[in-house]
Write a protein that holds these residues in place. Structure first.
Motif, PDB file in Angstrom:
ATOM      1  N   ARG A 112       4.521   4.922  -6.091  1.00  0.00           N
ATOM      2  CA  ARG A 112       4.511   4.707  -7.542  1.00  0.00           C
ATOM      3  C   ARG A 112       3.517   5.616  -8.247  1.00  0.00           C
ATOM      4  O   ARG A 112       3.687   5.938  -9.421  1.00  0.00           O
ATOM      5  CB  ARG A 112       4.152   3.253  -7.849  1.00  0.00           C
ATOM      6  N   ARG A 113       2.464   5.997  -7.549  1.00  0.00           N
ATOM      7  CA  ARG A 113       1.436   6.860  -8.133  1.00  0.00           C
ATOM      8  C   ARG A 113       2.056   8.160  -8.650  1.00  0.00           C
ATOM      9  O   ARG A 113       1.631   8.700  -9.674  1.00  0.00           O
ATOM     10  CB  ARG A 113       0.380   7.138  -7.067  1.00  0.00           C
ATOM     11  N   ASP A 114       3.083   8.655  -7.949  1.00  0.00           N
ATOM     12  CA  ASP A 114       3.729   9.913  -8.341  1.00  0.00           C
ATOM     13  C   ASP A 114       4.433   9.818  -9.692  1.00  0.00           C
ATOM     14  O   ASP A 114       4.732  10.836 -10.303  1.00  0.00           O
ATOM     15  CB  ASP A 114       4.733  10.348  -7.274  1.00  0.00           C
ATOM     16  N   ARG A 115       4.704   8.606 -10.161  1.00  0.00           N
ATOM     17  CA  ARG A 115       5.326   8.447 -11.479  1.00  0.00           C
ATOM     18  C   ARG A 115       4.341   8.715 -12.605  1.00  0.00           C
ATOM     19  O   ARG A 115       4.740   9.009 -13.730  1.00  0.00           O
ATOM     20  CB  ARG A 115       5.873   7.027 -11.641  1.00  0.00           C
ATOM     21  N   HIS A 116       3.061   8.581 -12.305  1.00  0.00           N
ATOM     22  CA  HIS A 116       2.037   8.695 -13.337  1.00  0.00           C
ATOM     23  C   HIS A 116       1.202   9.967 -13.241  1.00  0.00           C
ATOM     24  O   HIS A 116       0.661  10.423 -14.242  1.00  0.00           O
ATOM     25  CB  HIS A 116       1.104   7.479 -13.275  1.00  0.00           C
ATOM     26  N   LEU A 117       1.090  10.482 -12.037  1.00  0.00           N
ATOM     27  CA  LEU A 117       0.282  11.680 -11.808  1.00  0.00           C
ATOM     28  C   LEU A 117       1.085  12.657 -10.956  1.00  0.00           C
ATOM     29  O   LEU A 117       1.906  12.227 -10.134  1.00  0.00           O
ATOM     30  CB  LEU A 117      -1.012  11.317 -11.078  1.00  0.00           C
ATOM     31  N   THR A 120       0.837  -1.197   0.000  1.00  0.00           N
ATOM     32  CA  THR A 120       0.000   0.000   0.000  1.00  0.00           C
ATOM     33  C   THR A 120       0.872   1.248   0.000  1.00  0.00           C
ATOM     34  O   THR A 120       0.626   2.202  -0.750  1.00  0.00           O
ATOM     35  CB  THR A 120      -0.945  -0.005   1.223  1.00  0.00           C
ATOM     36  N   ILE A 180       2.634   1.525  -3.430  1.00  0.00           N
ATOM     37  CA  ILE A 180       1.699   1.971  -4.482  1.00  0.00           C
ATOM     38  C   ILE A 180       1.547   3.486  -4.427  1.00  0.00           C
ATOM     39  O   ILE A 180       1.497   4.154  -5.459  1.00  0.00           O
ATOM     40  CB  ILE A 180       0.331   1.274  -4.326  1.00  0.00           C
ATOM     41  N   ARG A 181       1.497   4.023  -3.215  1.00  0.00           N
ATOM     42  CA  ARG A 181       1.367   5.480  -3.073  1.00  0.00           C
ATOM     43  C   ARG A 181       2.599   6.178  -3.660  1.00  0.00           C
ATOM     44  O   ARG A 181       2.488   7.242  -4.250  1.00  0.00           O
ATOM     45  CB  ARG A 181       1.163   5.841  -1.609  1.00  0.00           C
ATOM     46  N   PHE A 233      -2.068  15.020  -4.500  1.00  0.00           N
ATOM     47  CA  PHE A 233      -2.461  14.155  -3.401  1.00  0.00           C
ATOM     48  C   PHE A 233      -1.784  14.610  -2.125  1.00  0.00           C
ATOM     49  O   PHE A 233      -0.636  15.018  -2.133  1.00  0.00           O
ATOM     50  CB  PHE A 233      -2.049  12.709  -3.688  1.00  0.00           C
TER      51      PHE A 233
END
Length: 195
Positions: free
Chosen positions: A80-85, A74, A77-78, A90
């Motif tokens: 990794r999210r920064d790589r796409h958005l 979890t 994933i948080r 957030f």
């Protein structure tokens, strides 16, 4: 926003989180039953006995090791999210702190305050402010480093650890059940695909 409105909003969020985090009422929560009777709650759609049984089956398979792995993933994933958005969209530094401290607690690692601030992925002053709030709410504890008076460690309190265990357990059971049913629905077994 005034501090009174923020406190009222936080109380409502805490009540909702505690209601959702109680594994004993997993079926009740999913079935839309509100054990606390709070007015204004939107009831979940009714579920069948098979769904409730599936949730309990998923819940029974969860081990402490699975909870730790789920918490690690979890948190990852948080990140990794920064790589796409864009990361500035957030902002939940307290959740990052709680996840980071949960993993460290379960791994038996002490966490210096500076490391907890880095784990929050926000400026140090913001992370320190949230650590003080978490401490005031009884979710985090600080302790002095016996060897170095300049350093303090932070860890989840017993209450914080129990709350994280409960949330992770419920979330993992619901994901296990719902993702499993989605995958079965949209990905037929290999034997069917071969026909």
């Amino acid at each position: 926003m005034s501090s009174r409105i923020i406190r009222r909003h936080d109380r409502g969020r805490r009540r909702a989180a505690l209601r959702r985090a109680n594994p004993a009422s997993l079926t009740d929560t999913v079935a839309g039953h509100d054990p606390m009777g709070e007015a204004g709650r939107v009831a979940a759609p009714e579920v069948t006995a098979a769904v409730a049984a599936g949730l309990h089956e998923a819940s029974a398979r969860i081990t402490p090791e699975a909870l730790l792995a789920f918490a690690r993933e979890t948190y990852a994933i948080r990140r990794r999210r920064d790589r796409h958005l864009p990361g500035d969209l957030f902002g939940e530094p307290t959740w990052d702190i709680l996840l980071d401290l949960y993993v460290a607690t379960r791994e038996g690692r002490p966490v210096p305050t500076t490391s907890a601030c880095i784990g929050a992925n926000v400026p140090p002053t913001t992370a320190l402010r949230w650590l003080r709030i978490l401490e005031a709410r009884g979710l985090v504890e600080r302790e002095e480093d016996g060897r170095d008076g300049r350093r303090t460690f932070v860890r989840l309190s017993a209450r914080g650890l129990a709350a994280m265990d409960d949330w992770l357990h419920v979330a993992l059971a619901m994901l296990d059940h719902s993702v499993g049913s989605i995958l079965r629905r949209y990905n037929p077994p290999l034997a069917e695909a071969a026909e």
